[in-house]
Write a protein that holds these residues in place. Structure first.
Motif, mmCIF file in Angstrom:
data_model
loop_
_atom_site.group_PDB
_atom_site.id
_atom_site.type_symbol
_atom_site.label_atom_id
_atom_site.label_comp_id
_atom_site.label_asym_id
_atom_site.label_seq_id
_atom_site.Cartn_x
_atom_site.Cartn_y
_atom_site.Cartn_z
ATOM 1 N N GLY A 175 47.777 -6.381 119.806
ATOM 2 C CA GLY A 175 48.327 -6.659 118.478
ATOM 3 C C GLY A 175 48.332 -8.146 118.188
ATOM 4 N N GLY A 176 47.356 -8.841 118.722
ATOM 5 C CA GLY A 176 47.340 -10.305 118.642
ATOM 6 C C GLY A 176 47.045 -10.874 117.277
ATOM 7 N N LEU A 177 46.731 -10.025 116.295
ATOM 8 C CA LEU A 177 46.530 -10.500 114.922
ATOM 9 C C LEU A 177 47.737 -10.183 114.039
ATOM 10 N N GLY A 178 48.820 -9.712 114.650
ATOM 11 C CA GLY A 178 50.066 -9.476 113.932
ATOM 12 C C GLY A 178 50.978 -10.681 113.980
ATOM 13 N N GLN A 179 52.180 -10.558 113.414
ATOM 14 C CA GLN A 179 53.031 -11.746 113.271
ATOM 15 C C GLN A 179 53.512 -12.298 114.605
ATOM 16 N N ILE A 180 53.907 -11.450 115.547
ATOM 17 C CA ILE A 180 54.365 -11.955 116.836
ATOM 18 C C ILE A 180 53.181 -12.307 117.721
ATOM 19 N N GLY A 181 52.229 -11.394 117.830
ATOM 20 C CA GLY A 181 51.098 -11.614 118.713
ATOM 21 C C GLY A 181 50.277 -12.832 118.371
ATOM 22 N N SER A 182 50.097 -13.105 117.082
ATOM 23 C CA SER A 182 49.279 -14.259 116.694
ATOM 24 C C SER A 182 49.983 -15.574 117.030
ATOM 25 N N HIS A 183 51.302 -15.619 116.852
ATOM 26 C CA HIS A 183 52.025 -16.845 117.203
ATOM 27 C C HIS A 183 52.040 -17.069 118.717
ATOM 28 N N VAL A 184 52.208 -15.993 119.486
ATOM 29 C CA VAL A 184 52.136 -16.127 120.941
ATOM 30 C C VAL A 184 50.750 -16.609 121.349
ATOM 31 N N SER A 185 49.711 -16.027 120.756
ATOM 32 C CA SER A 185 48.334 -16.409 121.097
ATOM 33 C C SER A 185 48.077 -17.881 120.801
ATOM 34 N N GLU A 186 48.530 -18.347 119.639
ATOM 35 C CA GLU A 186 48.344 -19.759 119.282
ATOM 36 C C GLU A 186 49.008 -20.687 120.295
ATOM 37 N N ARG A 221 72.061 -7.799 109.398
ATOM 38 C CA ARG A 221 71.041 -7.912 110.424
ATOM 39 C C ARG A 221 71.064 -9.325 111.022
ATOM 40 N N ASP A 222 70.518 -9.422 112.223
ATOM 41 C CA ASP A 222 70.321 -10.721 112.866
ATOM 42 C C ASP A 222 68.850 -11.084 112.696
ATOM 43 N N PHE A 223 68.573 -11.999 111.778
ATOM 44 C CA PHE A 223 67.195 -12.387 111.489
ATOM 45 C C PHE A 223 66.790 -13.567 112.369
ATOM 46 N N CYS A 224 65.749 -13.368 113.181
ATOM 47 C CA CYS A 224 65.271 -14.399 114.113
ATOM 48 C C CYS A 224 63.836 -14.771 113.782
ATOM 49 N N PHE A 225 63.525 -16.041 113.943
ATOM 50 C CA PHE A 225 62.210 -16.597 113.606
ATOM 51 C C PHE A 225 61.182 -16.172 114.643
ATOM 52 N N ASN A 226 60.020 -15.726 114.171
ATOM 53 C CA ASN A 226 59.002 -15.241 115.098
ATOM 54 C C ASN A 226 58.516 -16.314 116.076
ATOM 55 N N GLN A 227 58.525 -17.558 115.661
ATOM 56 C CA GLN A 227 58.062 -18.610 116.574
ATOM 57 C C GLN A 227 59.113 -18.958 117.630
ATOM 58 N N ASP A 228 60.394 -18.745 117.324
ATOM 59 C CA ASP A 228 61.435 -18.904 118.344
ATOM 60 C C ASP A 228 61.240 -17.850 119.435
ATOM 61 N N LEU A 229 60.922 -16.628 119.024
ATOM 62 C CA LEU A 229 60.630 -15.572 119.996
ATOM 63 C C LEU A 229 59.389 -15.921 120.810
ATOM 64 N N ALA A 230 58.355 -16.408 120.160
ATOM 65 C CA ALA A 230 57.104 -16.716 120.866
ATOM 66 C C ALA A 230 57.321 -17.743 121.976
ATOM 67 N N PRO A 263 69.219 -22.083 126.858
ATOM 68 C CA PRO A 263 69.619 -22.100 125.450
ATOM 69 C C PRO A 263 68.413 -21.929 124.523
ATOM 70 N N VAL A 264 68.608 -21.173 123.459
ATOM 71 C CA VAL A 264 67.571 -20.968 122.455
ATOM 72 C C VAL A 264 68.019 -21.637 121.157
ATOM 73 N N GLU A 265 67.179 -22.499 120.606
ATOM 74 C CA GLU A 265 67.479 -23.114 119.311
ATOM 75 C C GLU A 265 66.921 -22.198 118.222
ATOM 76 N N PHE A 266 67.829 -21.571 117.472
ATOM 77 C CA PHE A 266 67.414 -20.615 116.456
ATOM 78 C C PHE A 266 67.205 -21.320 115.121
ATOM 79 N N THR A 267 66.055 -21.105 114.530
ATOM 80 C CA THR A 267 65.703 -21.712 113.253
ATOM 81 C C THR A 267 66.588 -21.145 112.146
ATOM 82 N N PRO A 268 67.144 -21.998 111.285
ATOM 83 C CA PRO A 268 68.018 -21.508 110.203
ATOM 84 C C PRO A 268 67.283 -20.569 109.252
#
Length: 312
Positions: free
Chosen positions: A7-18, A198-207, A277-282
């Protein structure tokens, strides 16, 4: 390291790949383009893109045999249609077990998985939800099929990390309220919000956390969550602000649907303990980056696991 990203062309997979490519790893992406977009990843000398499905066992084993991956990052998932049980099970269950068995056979060092918080059901027994909460996924095809692969991981004997996710959003997001809000507001249409939180988290913070997992941090299940939830309307307001609309379009407020959870709030203490510690994007910055992306590339999807008509 050679890394397979499903799933590397999706929102999480592409950011991890980059991020993997940026630090010098070689990345093989497999994606069936059900929700992924080819433009999410630019060409790179260390990137190989395979357009195929992880349900194709022969292709999965061929790639693992050829590339001898040090890790698999399994972000691929079927979630477009809550009534499409066939493709949900084909990708989320058959595809998942194909990858797990290939990881075992070819002795791939790490397996990173992404589980939905809906595995805990629509009415969690704890608030916030701890990792010892029982799995109660019989609320949607998506939750059931995603939980199956995590269950297989638990009995596989391979070295894995499973991130049970809060709502991950940002640029390249094609599911949930963020792209729906942007699209409807762009078209001058009225939006609605429910009373859900909901707890909204930034995809790049997860990556960034995923890269730590690839390198050996953690083992077993973790919550990726800030530990704080907000009303859906706060996301709506952040999108309105990021779009810089001349007037505020008041949304309709609706009660929760029968297949929606009032709150999905996860306890992230084990994640903070093991990953640091994780810095979560506002939320305002997440919305701003997402709006900039949608304006450049357009918005697609707006998919949801919910059966009631989210888009109207």
């Amino acid at each position: 390291m050679n890394v397979l990203v499903t799933g590397g062309l999706g929102q999480i997979g592409s950011h991890v790949s980059e991020m993997l490519l940026a630090r010098g790893d070689k990345v093989v992406v497999i994606d069936n383009l059900a929700t992924g977009q080819r433009h999410h990843l630019a060409d790179h000398p260390n990137l190989t893109v395979v357009i195929d499905t992880i349900a194709n066992r022969d292709k999965v084993f061929e790639l693992c045999r050829e590339h001898r991956f040090g890790a698999i990052v399994h972000t691929a998932a079927s979630y477009k249609d809550p009534n499409d049980w066939y493709n949900d099970t084909l990708t989320n269950c058959v595809g998942g077990t194909n990858l797990i068995q290939a990881a075992a056979e070819f002795k791939i060092g790490r397996f990173i998985y992404f589980q939905t918080a809906l595995c805990y059901g629509l009415k969690p027994l704890q608030q916030p939800i701890r990792l010892d909460h029982p799995k109660l996924p019989a609320n949607s095809s998506y939750a059931i099929s995603k939980t199956v692969t995590e269950d297989y991981l638990e009995i596989s004997g391979i070295d894995y990390v499973s991130f049970r996710l809060a709502n991950v959003i940002g640029p390249r997001n094609v599911s949930g309220p963020l792209p729906i809000f942007f699209q409807r507001l762009s078209e001058g249409k009225k939006c609605f919000v429910t009373k859900a939180r909901r707890d909204f988290c930034f995809n790049q913070d997860l990556a960034r956390a995923v890269l730590k997992a690839v390198d050996g941090t953690g083992r077993g299940a973790y919550h990726f969550s800030s530990g704080k939830d907000v009303a859906i309307k706060e996301l709506y307001d952040a999108v309105v602000q990021a779009m810089d609309l001349p007037t505020y379009p008041e949304p309709e407020v609706r009660e929760l649907g029968p297949d929606d959870a009032a709150s999905i709030l996860l306890d992230p203490s084990r994640t903070f303990q093991d990953f640091g510690p994780v810095e979560f994007t506002p939320l305002s910055e997440i919305a701003a980056q997402a709006v900039a992306y949608f304006r450049k590339h357009g918005v697609t999807g707006g998919y949801t696991h919910l059966k009631h008509e989210e888009k109207k």
